[in-house]
Design an enzyme around this catalytic site. Structure first.
Site, mmCIF file in Angstrom:
data_model
loop_
_atom_site.group_PDB
_atom_site.id
_atom_site.type_symbol
_atom_site.label_atom_id
_atom_site.label_comp_id
_atom_site.label_asym_id
_atom_site.label_seq_id
_atom_site.Cartn_x
_atom_site.Cartn_y
_atom_site.Cartn_z
ATOM 1 N N LYS A 38 78.863 65.456 74.420
ATOM 2 C CA LYS A 38 79.738 66.629 74.550
ATOM 3 C C LYS A 38 79.577 67.494 73.307
ATOM 4 C CE LYS A 38 84.645 67.667 75.592
ATOM 5 N NZ LYS A 38 85.964 67.068 75.884
ATOM 6 N N SER A 114 88.165 68.618 80.127
ATOM 7 C CA SER A 114 87.225 69.505 79.486
ATOM 8 C C SER A 114 85.813 68.952 79.371
ATOM 9 C CB SER A 114 87.723 69.868 78.087
ATOM 10 O OG SER A 114 87.775 68.716 77.250
ATOM 11 N N SER A 138 90.683 64.567 79.370
ATOM 12 C CA SER A 138 89.381 65.237 79.468
ATOM 13 C C SER A 138 88.181 64.345 79.705
ATOM 14 C CB SER A 138 89.135 66.068 78.217
ATOM 15 O OG SER A 138 89.788 67.297 78.366
HETATM 16 N N1 GLN Z 1 93.686 69.589 80.127
HETATM 17 C C1 GLN Z 1 94.281 69.225 78.859
HETATM 18 C C2 GLN Z 1 94.350 70.439 77.969
HETATM 19 O O1 GLN Z 1 93.861 71.463 78.346
HETATM 20 C C3 GLN Z 1 93.495 68.119 78.218
HETATM 21 C C4 GLN Z 1 92.267 68.521 77.507
HETATM 22 C C5 GLN Z 1 91.553 67.400 76.827
HETATM 23 O O2 GLN Z 1 91.821 66.217 77.092
HETATM 24 N N2 GLN Z 1 90.714 67.756 75.890
HETATM 25 O O3 GLN Z 1 94.890 70.386 76.900
#
Ligand code: GLN
Length: 436
Positions: A38, A114, A138
């Site tokens: 990532k 994400s 994410s």
């Molecule tokens: N969807 C959550 C957010 O937007 C989690 C994102 C993540 O785990 N990086 O904060």
């Protein structure tokens, strides 16, 4: 650059990868195996853009994250940079400022986020495994939407050194793989104490592959009543119930449990995560990292112009929200209160884990929406995180394992474990994988 149909890779250096492959020591446990990374995890001499214009084409990592070093020690080759929601803020990868990623398992649909690039690259068979980061779901949610396995380890199990911080008290690095046993193998090599991360736990690393085939027999598994409400799509509910039956038929005992503060989890997370983000992202000031806005006559306008140009709308939303909840006069009403509710949520889990060995739950209330379907509706996106964020607020490990799809769209079952008990959730996940 778009390598492969899903648009998962932001960049990829084939010459470097081939040179590393030539040198690979295949006697090592992960010898020569390429692992996609990532684009918010630092890899020496590679770009690390966090899918943001503020870092695009301007930042090259001067070091390896600890997780990367550990993978290299096991013989693996970090391969390419995978797309994400900008700075890991989002659940669809549509908040990437650089590229759209498609869901290889469900054309026309989001890959989730994400870590959408990390899940899509594995689901699309471009690589056998990848690393993601999970602050509120994410790793698990894109794994669920793409039909692969995603594991968020216990907070502190895997070093965060070299992961670009979003919400430091919530962030964890973890693997996305095609099988449960691959997730166990990667966790073996990612885990361990790191003096460079003050929140890293000094706890022995078991061989996670040893216990995965023990089956579900004798395990007590909790179904939280609060998770099975109107917000959950009926077919998703049915899939989770079928999974519970399957575990029961393998000798597990299914118990109803209660996590009474569940309804406050989204609000709590969306105060704490932006608060921490607003602090962490203050390092992007146009001086130390990345791109700098031109024509800025003084320091305040340099910061302002750089951030106005460099950050996308979702990142700005988080910084504004976080700055607001931390500002004097509002701190007690929002941030402090959210921390207190976080403790209540943690106590819910502690009480539940006195009765059960693991908790099963949905990952997402629905299957992957179509690209563009909810990207302009932040509230709807925030609410869809309801089932994943609690494990970040409490630090518990959690995994997503594929179930039977709904109308050809992948579905994930979430299994949440006790602190440092990844062994039990891997064991349950393996039972589910073999059952499907
Ligand atoms: N969807 C959550 C957010 O937007 C989690 C994102 C993540 O785990 N990086 O904060």
């Amino acid at each position: 650059m778009n390598h492969g149909t899903p648009g998962a890779f932001l960049s990829f250096n084939p010459d470097k990868a081939l040179a590393e492959a030539d040198k690979a020591d295949i006697s090592k446990p992960l010898g020569g195996i390429p692992i996609g990374i990532k684009d918010n995890i630092n890899v020496l001499d590679e770009p690390c853009s966090c899918a943001s214009k503020i870092l695009q084409n301007s930042y090259t990592s001067p070091y390896d994250a600890t997780a990367i070093l550990q993978l290299r020690n096991a013989g693996a080759i970090p391969l390419g940079r995978l797309n994400l929601d900008e700075f890991a803020m989002g659940s669809s990868t549509e908040h990437s400022a650089l590229q759209t990623t498609h869901n290889p398992a469900a054309p026309g649909h989001i890959p989730g986020g994400s870590s959408g690039g990390s899940a899509a690259a594995v689901a699309g068979n471009l690589i056998p495994a990848s690393l993601g980061s999970d602050t509120g779901g994410s790793i698990r949610q894109p794994a669920a939407h793409c039909g692969v396995v995603g594991l968020k380890p216990t907070y502190g199990r895997v070093s965060r050194y070299g992961l670009v911080a979003f919400g430091s008290s919530l962030d964890q690095i973890g693997p996305i793989t095609r099988t449960v046993s691959d997730a166990a193998i990667l966790l073996n090599h990612l885990s361990g104490h790191d003096p460079k991360d003050s929140t890293s736990l000094n706890h022995p690393t078991p061989d996670f592959t040893q216990s995965i085939n023990k089956g579900a027999k004798g395990l007590k598994i909790g179904l939280p009543i609060e998770y099975f409400t109107d917000g959950l799509c009926p077919k998703m509910k049915e899939r989770i119930e079928v999974a519970a039956k399957s575990l029961e038929s393998q000798g597990a005992e299914i118990l109803q449990i209660s996590l009474p503060h569940t309804e406050y989890a989204v609000a709590t997370y969306y105060i704490i995560a932006p608060a921490e983000a607003s602090s962490n992202l203050s390092r992007f000031d146009g001086v130390r990292y990345g791109n700098r806005a031109p024509n800025s006559p003084d320091i305040p306008s340099l910061h302002q112009n750089t951030r106005a140009l460099g950050f996308g709308p979702e990142v700005k939303r988080r910084i504004i929200l976080g700055t607001y909840v931390l500002s004097s006069g509002y701190y007690d009403a929002y941030y402090l209160r959210a921390q207190k509710v976080r403790t209540l949520i943690r106590q819910d889990f502690e009480q539940a884990f006195q009765k059960v060995d693991a908790i099963i739950a949905p990952v997402s209330p629905e299957t992957a929406p179509k690209l563009g379907e909810i990207s302009n509706d932040p509230i709807k996106q925030f609410l869809a995180d309801i089932f994943t964020i609690s494990a970040n607020l409490t630090g518990n490990p959690a995994i997503s394992v594929p179930l039977k799809p709904i109308n050809n769209l992948p579905v994930g079952l979430q299994i949440i474990g006790k602190h440092l008990d990844e062994e039990t959730i891997l064991r349950c996940a393996q039972s589910i994988e073999q059952g499907t």
